[in-house]
Structures are given as C-alpha cells and as structure tokens.
Enzyme design. Structure first.
Site, PDB file in Angstrom:
ATOM      1  N   CYS A  67      15.759  10.252  10.872  1.00 16.01           N
ATOM      2  CA  CYS A  67      16.276  10.151  12.249  1.00 16.01           C
ATOM      3  C   CYS A  67      15.836   8.856  12.916  1.00 16.01           C
ATOM      4  CB  CYS A  67      15.829  11.363  13.051  1.00 16.01           C
ATOM      5  SG  CYS A  67      16.472  12.871  12.361  1.00 16.01           S
ATOM      6  N   GLU A  68      16.286   7.760  12.390  1.00 19.11           N
ATOM      7  CA  GLU A  68      16.023   6.428  12.939  1.00 19.11           C
ATOM      8  C   GLU A  68      17.250   5.577  12.677  1.00 19.11           C
ATOM      9  OE1 GLU A  68      13.434   4.827  14.520  1.00 19.11           O
ATOM     10  OE2 GLU A  68      12.421   6.762  14.667  1.00 19.11           O
ATOM     11  N   GLY A  86       1.705 -13.070  -4.090  1.00 22.27           N
ATOM     12  CA  GLY A  86       2.767 -13.555  -3.219  1.00 22.27           C
ATOM     13  C   GLY A  86       3.966 -14.157  -3.930  1.00 22.27           C
ATOM     14  N   GLU A 122      -3.743 -12.662  -7.901  1.00 20.28           N
ATOM     15  CA  GLU A 122      -3.620 -11.243  -7.546  1.00 20.28           C
ATOM     16  C   GLU A 122      -2.168 -10.827  -7.336  1.00 20.28           C
ATOM     17  OE1 GLU A 122      -7.596 -10.264  -4.899  1.00 20.28           O
ATOM     18  OE2 GLU A 122      -5.728 -10.659  -3.892  1.00 20.28           O
TER      19      GLU A 122
HETATM   20  C1  LIG Z   1      -5.141  -9.877  -0.618  1.00 22.95           C
HETATM   21  C2  LIG Z   1      -3.833  -9.647  -1.258  1.00 22.95           C
HETATM   22  N1  LIG Z   1      -3.709  -9.914  -2.569  1.00 22.95           N
HETATM   23  C3  LIG Z   1      -2.541  -9.699  -3.208  1.00 22.95           C
HETATM   24  C4  LIG Z   1      -1.442  -9.204  -2.542  1.00 22.95           C
HETATM   25  C5  LIG Z   1      -0.192  -8.960  -3.333  1.00 22.95           C
HETATM   26  O1  LIG Z   1       0.878  -9.654  -2.853  1.00 22.95           O
HETATM   27  P1  LIG Z   1       2.259  -9.608  -3.665  1.00 22.95           P
HETATM   28  O2  LIG Z   1       2.570  -8.180  -3.901  1.00 22.95           O
HETATM   29  O3  LIG Z   1       3.232 -10.260  -2.769  1.00 22.95           O
HETATM   30  O4  LIG Z   1       2.040 -10.351  -4.930  1.00 22.95           O
HETATM   31  C6  LIG Z   1      -1.520  -8.928  -1.176  1.00 22.95           C
HETATM   32  C7  LIG Z   1      -0.364  -8.390  -0.455  1.00 22.95           C
HETATM   33  O5  LIG Z   1      -0.371  -8.009   0.663  1.00 22.95           O
HETATM   34  C8  LIG Z   1      -2.758  -9.154  -0.515  1.00 22.95           C
HETATM   35  O6  LIG Z   1      -2.908  -8.904   0.779  1.00 22.95           O
END
Ligand SMILES: Cc1ncc(COP(=O)(O)O)c(C=O)c1O
Length: 432
Positions: free
Chosen positions: A356-357, A243, A285
């Site tokens: 087409c949007e 995130g 992550e």
């Molecule tokens: C469980 C989980 N981990 C990691 C991410 C990665 O998020 P970001 O690309 O914003 O770092 C997401 C994104 O949807 C997620 O759902």
C-alpha cells in the site's frame, strides 16, 4: 539483457524458471551458484592471484545467508559484517572468525563484545568513541584487537546521492581533519589493546567510473605518508571498500573488476616504490558485484488495470517488501515474462507491487508480450540488497530463496509462514 530460453521459458542456470515458480511458489528469489562463482573466479584470477598481499572481503549486507557464506568461504574470501545479526549468520555458517571484519557506523557495546569474543580479524572504526570502547572491552578480555579507521575521503562520485558515502557530509567514516582524525590515530598507536593496521574507505555504490576510487586511494596514501612522518608508524593494511557497478538494465555498462583494481594497485605499488614503503595488504569489499546479476526474482501477475491512453498497470504478488530498492532510491530494473520469454514485446506496461504505497512500482514502462493474469514476471539482477532488505510491510511474508547449480535447485531460505510473521507479538494482560 541476454538470457537463455527453452520451450518459451526463461532458463536460469539450467533450470526452467516456470517450473521453479510452480514447485516453490512465488514470490521467489532464485540465485545461480554458477554465476556467483564466476564472479568470484574473475576476482581470483584478476586480483587475488595477480598481486601479493591482497584479499577480497565479501560485503555480506548484499546477501547474507548460511549457504551464500559457504560459497564465499569456499573461495577463501574474507567477510565484511556490519551487525550482530550478520556476524551471527557468519559464525553459524562456520565462517572463520579471523577472516571476518566488522564495519558499522554505530556498533553497540554488545556488538563490539560479541565481535571481540568471537575473535574477528578486524574492526573498522567508524566513530570517535570507538577506539576507547574497543580498548576497554579488549582490556577486560585481555585481548588485542586489530583496527582500521574508516575515513571519508571527500571525493565526488557519479552515482545516486542516496548510495554515495565518501563525501564529508556523511554519517559514515571519520573526516580527515587535524582535530578529528589525528588524535584518534595517535590514540590507536599508543593504546596497547588495539593494533592499528591502517585505513578503510568506501566511496559509494554502483560505480562505473574508477575516478572516485583512484582519488580516494591517493588520499589514503597521503595519509599513510603523514602517519609515517609524524609518528614513524608503518601502515600494514588498506581497505578500498566495494561499490563496483552491475547491470540492472541495458543502460548500465559494468566494467570488469580489473578496471578498478589494476589502476588502484598501480598507484599503491608506485607509492611503495617511490617512498621505499613496505607494501601494505590491500583489501576490497565488493558486495553487489558478486551477487546482483546472479539473482532473479519470480512473481506471479494478478490484477491488470488498463487506463486507456494513460498507463497499463500489471500487479505482482510481491513488490517493495521483497525489493525495496525502486521505492528507496529510484533503482531501475528490467525483466521478462518467464513463461513467454521468447515472444516479442507488444505492449508497454508498468509492473507494480501489491504493497500500500504509490512508490511500490517495480518497473515503469517496460515492453512485454501481451500480459495475462497468471504469467510469471522475472526481474533480473535482484541478487543484491533484495532479500537482504526484505521486510514485512503489510504483513507480507518474506519469500523463499532457491539456489541453482547447473539444473539443480534447492531451497536455501524457506518462505516465511504467517505464524512466523506474528511469532514475536504478544497481547498484554491489560488488553485481555
Ligand atoms: C563499508 C562498505 N563496504 C562495502 C560495501 C559494498 O558495496 P557494494 O555492494 O556496492 O559493492 C558497502 C555498501 O554499502 C559498504 O558500506
């Protein structure tokens, strides 16, 4: 945005982008290996090497291709996958299964079987049916599966509501309710086919403020303490999701990874010290923050429509099919004319796609030098969730992807052919 030019052309990782467009055609995704590796090195230096028992798992949903997963593997990072397709891509890239963790709010039985057969390192449980499903499959296959629970920490995030995930009213995660989460924890502890490692959360995406992450860490640690008190069970791993925000336009001011990870680690280490608790492994992550800024898209400008006193539309040879984010959640981008990258802006135009949007607008009201048909428009920061969300709306082909490294460029995904677009289609007998 800062960028390099040579002879008036945008240079990306030592490559002339106009030459790339000529050689490989447009639309084209261009990814700088150098820039991806720089982000990884920042994570290595400021997180992996700085703390004990920490790992980075690249969220492959941001950009999952064989070549990308090789880069991630070379860094020694783990991998987050959320589907059979992402898992299959990882396996085909020879990614070590034990370094793969599987997320997903509705994993099918087939996906769970596949993950367990390959021997993924962890499955992140994200529904109330999943522990039983995993246990049944594991029993049949005589395996023990490492699991974590994805919790919804119920924290407020300052991002677009479409990409915030940590609130209670979300399809993701298990709410921390007495009647919902705790029976699952008890079951996980008592079930021999699963090895309950700990908790996972992902509060949302494109965050510039660490408050939501920190609040969620506090909530996760409260849970860790409760699990110890209630069940005398020690949590071995915590996963704090991704995130971390990136720069799409100059309005975005991304922070270094350490702005998030240092305070999170401080809270974890202080907790362990105070509670005399063995330090759990900590995993993050990140997806977007590793690849977004390393990627650009190149499009050729075609139709130009001027509505005097109102707006000037310049249309590109792609759009929401190769970058759905503006249409999906009002994501903002910026870019330059790659073939006039050193020229001053003289007009305001709206860069529109060819699908087409009406929502197929890539960049609204951008300042550019005088635009002409044939110019190459380069959009910055399309590396995350661009190619991975590409689609065949209007039967437009998914573009090629090129990887660059210090002046070298090679195709890592070929452009889809028209035959490939219809390759799975059949005309039934009764229509013949
Ligand atoms: C469980 C989980 N981990 C990691 C991410 C990665 O998020 P970001 O690309 O914003 O770092 C997401 C994104 O949807 C997620 O759902």
């Amino acid at each position: 945005m800062e960028f390099e030019t040579k002879n008036g052309h945008l240079i990306w990782d030592g490559c002339d982008t106009v030459a790339l467009a000529e050689k490989f055609g447009t639309p084209l995704y261009v990814f700088s290996q150098t820039m991806i590796e720089e982000k990884c090195q920042e994570l290595q230096r400021d997180f992996v090497e700085k703390y004990d028992k920490v790992r980075v798992a690249f969220a492959s949903k941001a950009f999952s291709t064989l070549a990308m997963l090789k880069i991630i593997q070379q860094q020694g990072f783990s991998l987050d996958v959320v589907s059979d397709g992402e898992l299959y891509t990882a396996i085909k890239a020879d990614f070590p299964a034990e370094q793969i963790e599987m997320n997903g709010n509705n994993k099918s039985i087939e996906e769970l079987e596949m993950a367990i057969d390959y021997g993924v390192g962890r499955i992140i449980v994200d529904s109330l049916q999943e522990v039983d499903l995993i246990a049944a499959i594991a029993k049949e296959k005589q395996k023990v599966v490492n699991i974590l629970f994805r919790i919804t920490p119920e924290v407020n995030v300052t991002t677009h509501s479409f990409i915030s995930t940590g609130q209670k009213d979300s399809k993701f995660g298990i709410p921390i309710d007495e009647e919902i989460l705790f029976p699952q924890i008890k079951k996980a502890i008592d079930t021999p086919e699963v090895n309950f490692l700990g908790f996972h959360f992902h509060v949302g995406s494109q965050l510039f403020d660490n408050q939501a992450h920190l609040a969620a860490v506090g909530i996760a640690l409260d849970l860790v303490k409760m699990v110890k008190e209630r069940y005398n069970y020690v949590i071995e791993e915590l996963n704090f999701g991704g995130g971390f925000g990136v720069r799409y336009t100059d309005a975005d001011q991304p922070k270094p990874f350490s702005y998030f990870t240092d305070p999170m680690m401080k809270v974890v280490l202080a907790f362990c010290e105070k509670e005399s608790y063995p330090q759990p492994a900590v995993v993050i992550e990140p997806g977007r923050s590793i690849v977004a800024e390393a990627g650009i898209s190149l499009h050729t400008i075609g139709a130009i429509k001027e509505l005097p006193g109102l707006r000037k539309y310049v249309s590109i040879d792609g759009g929401m099919t190769d970058n759905i984010r503006p249409g999906l959640y009002q994501a903002e981008y910026t870019g330059v004319l790659a073939n006039q990258a050193d020229q001053p802006a003289t007009e305001t135009v709206t860069v529109s796609g060819k699908a087409c949007e009406s929502t197929d607008i890539l960049v609204k009201d951008i300042q550019l030098p005088k635009v002409e048909a044939g110019d190459i428009f380069a959009t910055f920061s399309t590396g995350a969730y661009g190619y991975s969300m590409a689609n065949n709306y209007n039967k437009l082909a998914i573009p090629a992807v090129v990887l660059t490294k210090a002046g070298k460029a090679e195709v890592i995904v070929k452009r889809q052919s028209l035959d490939q677009i219809i390759q799975n289609e059949v005309i039934p007998d009764f229509l013949q």
